[in-house]
Design a protein around this motif. Sequence first.
Motif, PDB file in Angstrom:
ATOM      1  N   TYR A  46     -59.772  42.330 -46.611  1.00  0.00           N
ATOM      2  CA  TYR A  46     -58.550  42.738 -45.904  1.00  0.00           C
ATOM      3  C   TYR A  46     -58.678  42.470 -44.404  1.00  0.00           C
ATOM      4  N   VAL A  47     -59.842  42.770 -43.840  1.00  0.00           N
ATOM      5  CA  VAL A  47     -60.077  42.506 -42.418  1.00  0.00           C
ATOM      6  C   VAL A  47     -59.968  41.010 -42.138  1.00  0.00           C
ATOM      7  N   ARG A  48     -60.582  40.206 -42.981  1.00  0.00           N
ATOM      8  CA  ARG A  48     -60.543  38.759 -42.787  1.00  0.00           C
ATOM      9  C   ARG A  48     -59.113  38.232 -42.826  1.00  0.00           C
ATOM     10  N   LEU A  49     -58.341  38.688 -43.809  1.00  0.00           N
ATOM     11  CA  LEU A  49     -56.949  38.242 -43.922  1.00  0.00           C
ATOM     12  C   LEU A  49     -56.120  38.672 -42.717  1.00  0.00           C
ATOM     13  N   TYR A  50     -56.320  39.890 -42.270  1.00  0.00           N
ATOM     14  CA  TYR A  50     -55.558  40.429 -41.150  1.00  0.00           C
ATOM     15  C   TYR A  50     -55.868  39.680 -39.853  1.00  0.00           C
ATOM     16  N   LEU A  51     -57.155  39.473 -39.569  1.00  0.00           N
ATOM     17  CA  LEU A  51     -57.523  38.786 -38.331  1.00  0.00           C
ATOM     18  C   LEU A  51     -57.110  37.316 -38.374  1.00  0.00           C
ATOM     19  N   THR A  52     -57.210  36.701 -39.538  1.00  0.00           N
ATOM     20  CA  THR A  52     -56.760  35.311 -39.679  1.00  0.00           C
ATOM     21  C   THR A  52     -55.268  35.204 -39.398  1.00  0.00           C
TER      22      THR A  52
ATOM     23  N   LYS B 123     -52.625  51.725 -56.021  1.00  0.00           N
ATOM     24  CA  LYS B 123     -51.185  51.772 -55.773  1.00  0.00           C
ATOM     25  C   LYS B 123     -50.873  51.902 -54.284  1.00  0.00           C
ATOM     26  N   VAL B 124     -51.668  52.704 -53.587  1.00  0.00           N
ATOM     27  CA  VAL B 124     -51.452  52.873 -52.146  1.00  0.00           C
ATOM     28  C   VAL B 124     -51.716  51.561 -51.413  1.00  0.00           C
ATOM     29  N   LEU B 125     -52.792  50.883 -51.754  1.00  0.00           N
ATOM     30  CA  LEU B 125     -53.100  49.599 -51.122  1.00  0.00           C
ATOM     31  C   LEU B 125     -52.017  48.570 -51.427  1.00  0.00           C
ATOM     32  N   ASP B 126     -51.542  48.547 -52.662  1.00  0.00           N
ATOM     33  CA  ASP B 126     -50.496  47.599 -53.040  1.00  0.00           C
ATOM     34  C   ASP B 126     -49.174  47.885 -52.332  1.00  0.00           C
ATOM     35  N   SER B 127     -48.993  49.118 -51.860  1.00  0.00           N
ATOM     36  CA  SER B 127     -47.758  49.515 -51.195  1.00  0.00           C
ATOM     37  C   SER B 127     -47.808  49.293 -49.686  1.00  0.00           C
ATOM     38  N   SER B 128     -48.884  48.707 -49.199  1.00  0.00           N
ATOM     39  CA  SER B 128     -49.060  48.512 -47.764  1.00  0.00           C
ATOM     40  C   SER B 128     -49.104  47.034 -47.418  1.00  0.00           C
TER      41      SER B 128
ATOM     42  N   HIS C 265     -62.124  44.012 -58.094  1.00  0.00           N
ATOM     43  CA  HIS C 265     -63.362  43.247 -58.211  1.00  0.00           C
ATOM     44  C   HIS C 265     -63.078  41.758 -58.119  1.00  0.00           C
ATOM     45  N   THR C 266     -61.853  41.422 -57.708  1.00  0.00           N
ATOM     46  CA  THR C 266     -61.494  40.035 -57.441  1.00  0.00           C
ATOM     47  C   THR C 266     -60.947  39.972 -56.036  1.00  0.00           C
ATOM     48  N   THR C 267     -60.881  38.777 -55.472  1.00  0.00           N
ATOM     49  CA  THR C 267     -60.437  38.601 -54.095  1.00  0.00           C
ATOM     50  C   THR C 267     -58.959  38.944 -53.975  1.00  0.00           C
ATOM     51  N   PRO C 268     -58.600  39.935 -53.121  1.00  0.00           N
ATOM     52  CA  PRO C 268     -57.198  40.285 -52.949  1.00  0.00           C
ATOM     53  C   PRO C 268     -56.494  39.299 -52.030  1.00  0.00           C
ATOM     54  N   SER C 269     -55.184  39.265 -52.089  1.00  0.00           N
ATOM     55  CA  SER C 269     -54.419  38.384 -51.210  1.00  0.00           C
ATOM     56  C   SER C 269     -53.539  39.227 -50.311  1.00  0.00           C
ATOM     57  N   ALA C 270     -53.137  38.623 -49.161  1.00  0.00           N
ATOM     58  CA  ALA C 270     -52.299  39.342 -48.211  1.00  0.00           C
ATOM     59  C   ALA C 270     -50.909  39.536 -48.776  1.00  0.00           C
ATOM     60  N   LYS C 271     -50.285  40.658 -48.365  1.00  0.00           N
ATOM     61  CA  LYS C 271     -48.915  40.940 -48.779  1.00  0.00           C
ATOM     62  C   LYS C 271     -48.002  40.713 -47.592  1.00  0.00           C
ATOM     63  N   ASP C 272     -46.947  39.937 -47.785  1.00  0.00           N
ATOM     64  CA  ASP C 272     -46.026  39.636 -46.675  1.00  0.00           C
ATOM     65  C   ASP C 272     -45.345  40.900 -46.178  1.00  0.00           C
TER      66      ASP C 272
ATOM     67  N   ARG D 233     -46.919  56.007 -44.755  1.00  0.00           N
ATOM     68  CA  ARG D 233     -45.837  55.184 -45.314  1.00  0.00           C
ATOM     69  C   ARG D 233     -46.266  54.547 -46.633  1.00  0.00           C
ATOM     70  N   ALA D 234     -47.487  54.052 -46.676  1.00  0.00           N
ATOM     71  CA  ALA D 234     -47.990  53.438 -47.907  1.00  0.00           C
ATOM     72  C   ALA D 234     -48.168  54.478 -49.006  1.00  0.00           C
ATOM     73  N   ILE D 235     -48.656  55.656 -48.645  1.00  0.00           N
ATOM     74  CA  ILE D 235     -48.859  56.726 -49.632  1.00  0.00           C
ATOM     75  C   ILE D 235     -47.529  57.159 -50.236  1.00  0.00           C
ATOM     76  N   ARG D 236     -46.516  57.336 -49.390  1.00  0.00           N
ATOM     77  CA  ARG D 236     -45.197  57.762 -49.884  1.00  0.00           C
ATOM     78  C   ARG D 236     -44.550  56.667 -50.737  1.00  0.00           C
ATOM     79  N   THR D 237     -44.683  55.407 -50.299  1.00  0.00           N
ATOM     80  CA  THR D 237     -44.116  54.304 -51.065  1.00  0.00           C
ATOM     81  C   THR D 237     -44.748  54.219 -52.450  1.00  0.00           C
ATOM     82  N   ALA D 238     -46.030  54.573 -52.513  1.00  0.00           N
ATOM     83  CA  ALA D 238     -46.743  54.560 -53.800  1.00  0.00           C
ATOM     84  C   ALA D 238     -46.373  55.749 -54.680  1.00  0.00           C
ATOM     85  N   GLY D 239     -45.647  56.714 -54.114  1.00  0.00           N
ATOM     86  CA  GLY D 239     -45.183  57.845 -54.901  1.00  0.00           C
ATOM     87  C   GLY D 239     -46.052  59.083 -54.842  1.00  0.00           C
ATOM     88  N   TYR D 240     -46.896  59.183 -53.809  1.00  0.00           N
ATOM     89  CA  TYR D 240     -47.790  60.333 -53.679  1.00  0.00           C
ATOM     90  C   TYR D 240     -47.427  61.177 -52.461  1.00  0.00           C
ATOM     91  N   GLU D 241     -47.897  62.426 -52.453  1.00  0.00           N
ATOM     92  CA  GLU D 241     -47.611  63.358 -51.363  1.00  0.00           C
ATOM     93  C   GLU D 241     -48.855  63.693 -50.541  1.00  0.00           C
TER      94      GLU D 241
END
Length: 217
Positions: free
Chosen positions: A84-90, A1-6, A210-217, A131-139
């Motif tokens: 994630y590194v590959r997507l970010y640098l690309t 959830k935290v990763l998805d919120s970032s 366990h599958t290839t993630p995609s970048a979030k706009d 910011r990602a942690i709070r958006t995901a609903g955690y403290e």
Amino acid sequence: KVLDSSNVRGRVAISLIAFSGLRLQTLGNESGTDGLRIVDLPELTINGDGVEFENIPAVVKVRKELSKKNHEYMTFLGSEGCEYVRLYLTERIQSGETLGPNTPLLTKSKFALRSDEPFLTRTKVSELIRRAIRTAGYENRPYDLRPYFASRMLMAQDERLVQRDYRTFWMGHKGDIEHKYTTDRRLPKDQIEAMRSAYSGATKHLETRHTTPSAKD
């Protein structure tokens, strides 16, 4: 959830702490004058507009300047974090940035080389993750990602996937492997590969996909 919120930059920061066990100040120091650089991922290659890893899990080196204990050490980053590194640098390359060995891995902006302070400060790294942690609903605190790594590696240790000395070394603590590494300035290739294999076996406790993630706009 935290990763998805970032966004993709935040996912890189989160992964390096949660999956590699790094401290926040390794990604960017207090003054924003140094931090993890592309050269610190020696198995990462940039060819034109492409980014690849020669090996996965990939080595992540922590220079003594970035180490809380003032000694050099290394850890690993698995397939999810490497993607994630590959997507970010690309994304940065496609935005017009030219990447080199000393380019910051995490930057204040896409056009890092045009900035007087290209590195994120430790505070900014913390804010990015919080910011990602709070958006995901955690403290939780951003630093809690490092104990996540420690506890997951303990699970792997209990299953005899990882040696205690490996876990200690990857977190930047002093021990037998650290002593040899800082004295000889290198570890035998077979020991690095043994550690890589152990880390690979432990990723089932660390990674979220366990599958290839995609970048979030």
